[in-house]
Design a protein around this motif. Sequence first.
Motif, PDB file in Angstrom:
ATOM      1  N   MET A 115       0.860  -1.181   0.000  1.00 29.14           N
ATOM      2  CA  MET A 115       0.000   0.000   0.000  1.00 29.14           C
ATOM      3  C   MET A 115       0.898   1.234   0.000  1.00 29.14           C
ATOM      4  O   MET A 115       1.822   1.340   0.779  1.00 29.14           O
ATOM      5  N   THR A 116       0.589   2.213  -0.846  1.00 26.21           N
ATOM      6  CA  THR A 116       1.390   3.430  -0.925  1.00 26.21           C
ATOM      7  C   THR A 116       0.935   4.428   0.128  1.00 26.21           C
ATOM      8  O   THR A 116      -0.179   4.334   0.659  1.00 26.21           O
ATOM      9  N   GLN A 117       1.806   5.394   0.430  1.00 29.65           N
ATOM     10  CA  GLN A 117       1.465   6.427   1.387  1.00 29.65           C
ATOM     11  C   GLN A 117       0.298   7.240   0.840  1.00 29.65           C
ATOM     12  O   GLN A 117       0.281   7.640  -0.315  1.00 29.65           O
ATOM     13  N   GLY A 118      -0.734   7.480   1.667  1.00 32.09           N
ATOM     14  CA  GLY A 118      -1.908   8.219   1.236  1.00 32.09           C
ATOM     15  C   GLY A 118      -3.030   7.329   0.733  1.00 32.09           C
ATOM     16  O   GLY A 118      -4.115   7.800   0.436  1.00 32.09           O
ATOM     17  N   ALA A 119      -2.803   6.040   0.619  1.00 31.99           N
ATOM     18  CA  ALA A 119      -3.839   5.116   0.155  1.00 31.99           C
ATOM     19  C   ALA A 119      -4.561   4.531   1.360  1.00 31.99           C
ATOM     20  O   ALA A 119      -3.989   4.354   2.421  1.00 31.99           O
ATOM     21  N   ASP A 120      -5.844   4.226   1.192  1.00 36.49           N
ATOM     22  CA  ASP A 120      -6.586   3.590   2.274  1.00 36.49           C
ATOM     23  C   ASP A 120      -6.444   2.073   2.174  1.00 36.49           C
ATOM     24  O   ASP A 120      -5.649   1.555   1.396  1.00 36.49           O
ATOM     25  N   ALA A 121      -7.230   1.321   2.961  1.00 31.60           N
ATOM     26  CA  ALA A 121      -7.130  -0.147   3.011  1.00 31.60           C
ATOM     27  C   ALA A 121      -7.419  -0.792   1.660  1.00 31.60           C
ATOM     28  O   ALA A 121      -6.904  -1.866   1.360  1.00 31.60           O
ATOM     29  N   GLN A 122      -8.246  -0.172   0.817  1.00 29.60           N
ATOM     30  CA  GLN A 122      -8.568  -0.725  -0.491  1.00 29.60           C
ATOM     31  C   GLN A 122      -7.574  -0.259  -1.568  1.00 29.60           C
ATOM     32  O   GLN A 122      -7.728  -0.585  -2.739  1.00 29.60           O
ATOM     33  N   GLY A 123      -6.572   0.535  -1.185  1.00 25.67           N
ATOM     34  CA  GLY A 123      -5.578   1.005  -2.130  1.00 25.67           C
ATOM     35  C   GLY A 123      -5.993   2.219  -2.931  1.00 25.67           C
ATOM     36  O   GLY A 123      -5.372   2.549  -3.930  1.00 25.67           O
ATOM     37  N   ILE A 124      -7.055   2.909  -2.507  1.00 20.71           N
ATOM     38  CA  ILE A 124      -7.524   4.095  -3.222  1.00 20.71           C
ATOM     39  C   ILE A 124      -6.763   5.312  -2.694  1.00 20.71           C
ATOM     40  O   ILE A 124      -6.741   5.570  -1.499  1.00 20.71           O
ATOM     41  N   GLU A 125      -6.154   6.062  -3.593  1.00 21.80           N
ATOM     42  CA  GLU A 125      -5.391   7.251  -3.224  1.00 21.80           C
ATOM     43  C   GLU A 125      -6.329   8.348  -2.702  1.00 21.80           C
ATOM     44  O   GLU A 125      -7.484   8.445  -3.107  1.00 21.80           O
ATOM     45  N   ALA A 126      -5.803   9.180  -1.799  1.00 24.69           N
ATOM     46  CA  ALA A 126      -6.592  10.235  -1.150  1.00 24.69           C
ATOM     47  C   ALA A 126      -7.341  11.128  -2.134  1.00 24.69           C
ATOM     48  O   ALA A 126      -8.536  11.380  -1.948  1.00 24.69           O
ATOM     49  N   PRO A 127      -6.722  11.645  -3.196  1.00 23.56           N
ATOM     50  CA  PRO A 127      -7.458  12.528  -4.113  1.00 23.56           C
ATOM     51  C   PRO A 127      -8.629  11.839  -4.811  1.00 23.56           C
ATOM     52  O   PRO A 127      -9.568  12.497  -5.250  1.00 23.56           O
ATOM     53  N   GLU A 128      -8.603  10.540  -4.898  1.00 24.36           N
ATOM     54  CA  GLU A 128      -9.673   9.815  -5.577  1.00 24.36           C
ATOM     55  C   GLU A 128     -10.845   9.489  -4.648  1.00 24.36           C
ATOM     56  O   GLU A 128     -11.898   9.091  -5.106  1.00 24.36           O
ATOM     57  N   ARG A 129     -10.645   9.648  -3.344  1.00 25.80           N
ATOM     58  CA  ARG A 129     -11.707   9.321  -2.385  1.00 25.80           C
ATOM     59  C   ARG A 129     -12.723  10.442  -2.251  1.00 25.80           C
ATOM     60  O   ARG A 129     -13.818  10.232  -1.766  1.00 25.80           O
ATOM     61  N   GLY A 130     -12.360  11.654  -2.626  1.00 24.10           N
ATOM     62  CA  GLY A 130     -13.288  12.774  -2.507  1.00 24.10           C
ATOM     63  C   GLY A 130     -12.695  13.888  -1.672  1.00 24.10           C
ATOM     64  O   GLY A 130     -11.556  13.819  -1.240  1.00 24.10           O
ATOM     65  N   ALA A 131     -13.491  14.910  -1.446  1.00 26.36           N
ATOM     66  CA  ALA A 131     -13.030  16.068  -0.693  1.00 26.36           C
ATOM     67  C   ALA A 131     -14.196  16.669   0.075  1.00 26.36           C
ATOM     68  O   ALA A 131     -15.354  16.463  -0.269  1.00 26.36           O
ATOM     69  N   THR A 132     -13.867  17.426   1.091  1.00 29.52           N
ATOM     70  CA  THR A 132     -14.863  18.158   1.858  1.00 29.52           C
ATOM     71  C   THR A 132     -14.740  19.630   1.505  1.00 29.52           C
ATOM     72  O   THR A 132     -13.639  20.178   1.521  1.00 29.52           O
ATOM     73  N   THR A 133     -15.851  20.245   1.171  1.00 31.80           N
ATOM     74  CA  THR A 133     -15.866  21.661   0.842  1.00 31.80           C
ATOM     75  C   THR A 133     -16.739  22.386   1.852  1.00 31.80           C
ATOM     76  O   THR A 133     -17.858  21.957   2.125  1.00 31.80           O
ATOM     77  N   ILE A 134     -16.216  23.470   2.392  1.00 30.20           N
ATOM     78  CA  ILE A 134     -16.974  24.288   3.344  1.00 30.20           C
ATOM     79  C   ILE A 134     -17.263  25.617   2.662  1.00 30.20           C
ATOM     80  O   ILE A 134     -16.341  26.313   2.235  1.00 30.20           O
ATOM     81  N   ALA A 135     -18.537  25.961   2.568  1.00 29.55           N
ATOM     82  CA  ALA A 135     -18.949  27.184   1.874  1.00 29.55           C
ATOM     83  C   ALA A 135     -18.446  28.430   2.589  1.00 29.55           C
ATOM     84  O   ALA A 135     -18.312  28.450   3.821  1.00 29.55           O
ATOM     85  N   ASP A 136     -18.190  29.475   1.807  1.00 29.79           N
ATOM     86  CA  ASP A 136     -17.733  30.753   2.364  1.00 29.79           C
ATOM     87  C   ASP A 136     -18.684  31.260   3.445  1.00 29.79           C
ATOM     88  O   ASP A 136     -18.249  31.773   4.472  1.00 29.79           O
ATOM     89  N   ARG A 137     -19.985  31.129   3.216  1.00 29.95           N
ATOM     90  CA  ARG A 137     -20.958  31.659   4.179  1.00 29.95           C
ATOM     91  C   ARG A 137     -20.897  30.920   5.509  1.00 29.95           C
ATOM     92  O   ARG A 137     -21.178  31.503   6.554  1.00 29.95           O
TER      93      ARG A 137
ATOM     94  N   GLU B  87      -9.599  28.215  12.175  1.00 31.26           N
ATOM     95  CA  GLU B  87      -8.650  27.123  11.970  1.00 31.26           C
ATOM     96  C   GLU B  87      -9.115  25.854  12.675  1.00 31.26           C
ATOM     97  O   GLU B  87      -9.091  24.767  12.100  1.00 31.26           O
ATOM     98  N   ALA B  88      -9.590  25.987  13.915  1.00 35.50           N
ATOM     99  CA  ALA B  88     -10.019  24.820  14.687  1.00 35.50           C
ATOM    100  C   ALA B  88     -11.296  24.181  14.138  1.00 35.50           C
ATOM    101  O   ALA B  88     -11.397  22.956  14.058  1.00 35.50           O
ATOM    102  N   LEU B  89     -12.275  24.994  13.756  1.00 35.23           N
ATOM    103  CA  LEU B  89     -13.580  24.459  13.356  1.00 35.23           C
ATOM    104  C   LEU B  89     -13.689  24.133  11.867  1.00 35.23           C
ATOM    105  O   LEU B  89     -14.421  23.226  11.487  1.00 35.23           O
ATOM    106  N   ALA B  90     -12.982  24.890  11.029  1.00 34.25           N
ATOM    107  CA  ALA B  90     -13.086  24.665   9.581  1.00 34.25           C
ATOM    108  C   ALA B  90     -11.826  24.026   9.007  1.00 34.25           C
ATOM    109  O   ALA B  90     -11.824  23.623   7.848  1.00 34.25           O
ATOM    110  N   GLY B  91     -10.765  23.960   9.796  1.00 37.70           N
ATOM    111  CA  GLY B  91      -9.531  23.360   9.317  1.00 37.70           C
ATOM    112  C   GLY B  91      -8.830  24.183   8.255  1.00 37.70           C
ATOM    113  O   GLY B  91      -8.131  23.643   7.404  1.00 37.70           O
ATOM    114  N   MET B  92      -9.020  25.493   8.301  1.00 38.61           N
ATOM    115  CA  MET B  92      -8.425  26.376   7.297  1.00 38.61           C
ATOM    116  C   MET B  92      -7.396  27.290   7.934  1.00 38.61           C
ATOM    117  O   MET B  92      -7.566  27.729   9.068  1.00 38.61           O
ATOM    118  N   GLU B  93      -6.347  27.592   7.181  1.00 37.62           N
ATOM    119  CA  GLU B  93      -5.398  28.599   7.626  1.00 37.62           C
ATOM    120  C   GLU B  93      -6.022  29.971   7.392  1.00 37.62           C
ATOM    121  O   GLU B  93      -6.766  30.167   6.434  1.00 37.62           O
TER     122      GLU B  93
END
Length: 119
Positions: free
Chosen positions: A1-23, A88-94
């Motif tokens: 398994m490569t770094q960044g892959a989950d148990a099924q071998g799927i790379e992080a960018p292929e698993r999806g992303a979380t988006t938090i709206a500006d509002r 930073e704490a609640l939205a995980g953004m710099e």
Amino acid sequence: MTQGADAQGIEAPERGATTIADRVVAKIAARAAREALGRVPEGGSVPHATVTVHHDHARVRISLELDYPSDIGAQCGAVRRHVAQRVEALAGMEVPEVAVDVERLHSVHTRRGAQGRLR
């Protein structure tokens, strides 16, 4: 398994992303500004925030009202620090920038009583 892959071998960018709206980030920032101030001046309005999010960075602008006389610089500094920390704490953004606009000062010497007289 490569770094960044989950148990099924799927790379992080292929698993999806979380988006938090500006509002949503703006609501977090406005609430954090109110927490930092402790209270809204008598006759004043709650802080408002506008946010620009780019990837995982949020630039924040807070508009607020303060009592006068008071240490305006210290209050603005406290708002900047607390807003950056909470976003930073609640939205995980710099948060590289928090601009504070003081829209209005509320003086105890100019508030009017119930009969319309100066207090």
